[in-house]
Design an enzyme around this catalytic site. Structure first.
Site, short mmCIF file in Angstrom:
data_model
loop_
_atom_site.label_atom_id
_atom_site.label_comp_id
_atom_site.label_asym_id
_atom_site.label_seq_id
_atom_site.Cartn_x
_atom_site.Cartn_y
_atom_site.Cartn_z
N LEU A 57 0.88 -1.16 0.00
CA LEU A 57 0.00 0.00 0.00
C LEU A 57 0.92 1.21 0.00
CD1 LEU A 57 -3.07 0.43 0.04
CD2 LEU A 57 -2.93 0.76 2.51
N ASP A 58 0.77 2.05 -0.99
CA ASP A 58 1.65 3.20 -1.13
C ASP A 58 1.64 4.05 0.13
OD1 ASP A 58 3.31 4.81 -3.13
OD2 ASP A 58 1.85 6.30 -2.48
N SER A 59 2.77 4.66 0.44
CA SER A 59 2.89 5.50 1.63
C SER A 59 1.81 6.58 1.69
CB SER A 59 4.28 6.15 1.65
OG SER A 59 4.37 7.13 2.66
N LYS A 60 1.48 7.15 0.54
CA LYS A 60 0.53 8.27 0.51
C LYS A 60 -0.92 7.82 0.51
CE LYS A 60 3.79 11.34 -1.78
NZ LYS A 60 4.02 12.33 -2.84
N THR A 61 -1.14 6.50 0.46
CA THR A 61 -2.49 5.95 0.50
C THR A 61 -2.80 5.45 1.90
OG1 THR A 61 -2.25 5.22 -1.79
CG2 THR A 61 -4.04 4.24 -0.52
#
Length: 235
Positions: A57-61
């Site tokens: 899961l992307d850091s910004k998500t």
């Protein structure tokens, strides 16, 4: 951001699911300082147990992420993700009104420097009208959208929505930078409006299907409520 007991969505003897905060990496990488904070570190400290990531899961998500409590369970869960047996649902705030359908254009895989096939099903839940005008855009509409990726490519959702000119708000890499700036100026919200709201998978021991859910972040409501009908012109 610090993980707390309130962020735990599910926990048993073999796995744990948490609601990951925005801007918190899942695991450490070579570019991070030695004292950097990341999800597996924080969850491990919280439950005083080793944890193993099974998907990305992307850091910004923000949103639902599953961690295994043993290597065996990690392998089981990872196979479910690799074989596309897990249903992932995201909530997005996007520019415009995407409608309903499937994005199927190839997306760029940055590390491999090539394009790969990708599929994203999407459905607009609601839309608001605004008086936001800038460049060639007038009275920009903004939508709350549900998206389900059938593949799991790098930044797939962000790329697909940008290709359709329905950029995800807060996306500083693929999105509409001017609209991002206006959003932050008018609402104070400065984040990617992309949230993993649910995961459906098979429990690695019982074999039963389980649905893990994380409610929509308040930042989404703030943007939708405060921009609705708002007059703004950037000249």
């Amino acid at each position: 951001m610090q993980i707390s007991n309130d962020d735990i969505l599910y926990q048993d003897e073999c796995m744990i699911a948490v609601n990951k905060p925005v801007d918190l990496p899942v695991h450490k990488n070579d570019f991070m300082p030695a004292d950097a904070e990341y999800l597996t570190k924080q969850v491990g400290q919280l439950i005083n147990q080793s944890v193993y990531p099974v998907h990305r899961l992307d850091s910004k998500t923000s949103g639902v992420i599953v961690l295994a409590l043993s290597r065996e369970v990690a392998n089981n869960l990872a196979k479910q993700f690799e074989q596309r047996q897990v249903k992932k649902t995201y909530l997005i705030v996007s520019k415009g009104i995407p409608g309903e359908g499937v994005f199927d254009k190839e997306v760029l895989i940055k590390k491999k420097k090539k394009r790969q096939k990708a599929k994203t099903a999407y459905k607009t839940i609601s839309s608001i009208d605004t008086g936001i005008c800038y460049k060639q855009d007038e009275n920009v509409s903004i939508s709350l959208v549900k998206a389900t990726p059938e593949t799991g490519r790098w930044h797939q959702l962000r790329q697909h929505f940008a290709m359709n000119r329905t950029d995800i708000l807060g996306d500083t890499q693929h999105g509409d930078w001017t609209l991002n700036k206006i959003m932050t100026e008018l609402t104070g919200v400065k984040r990617l409006l992309l949230h993993a709201t649910s995961l459906e998978l098979v429990h690695p021991e019982s074999g039963q299907k389980i649905n893990l859910e994380a409610k929509m972040p308040e930042a989404f409501n703030i943007v939708l409520n405060q921009l609705s009908g708002l007059e703004y012109s950037l000249t």
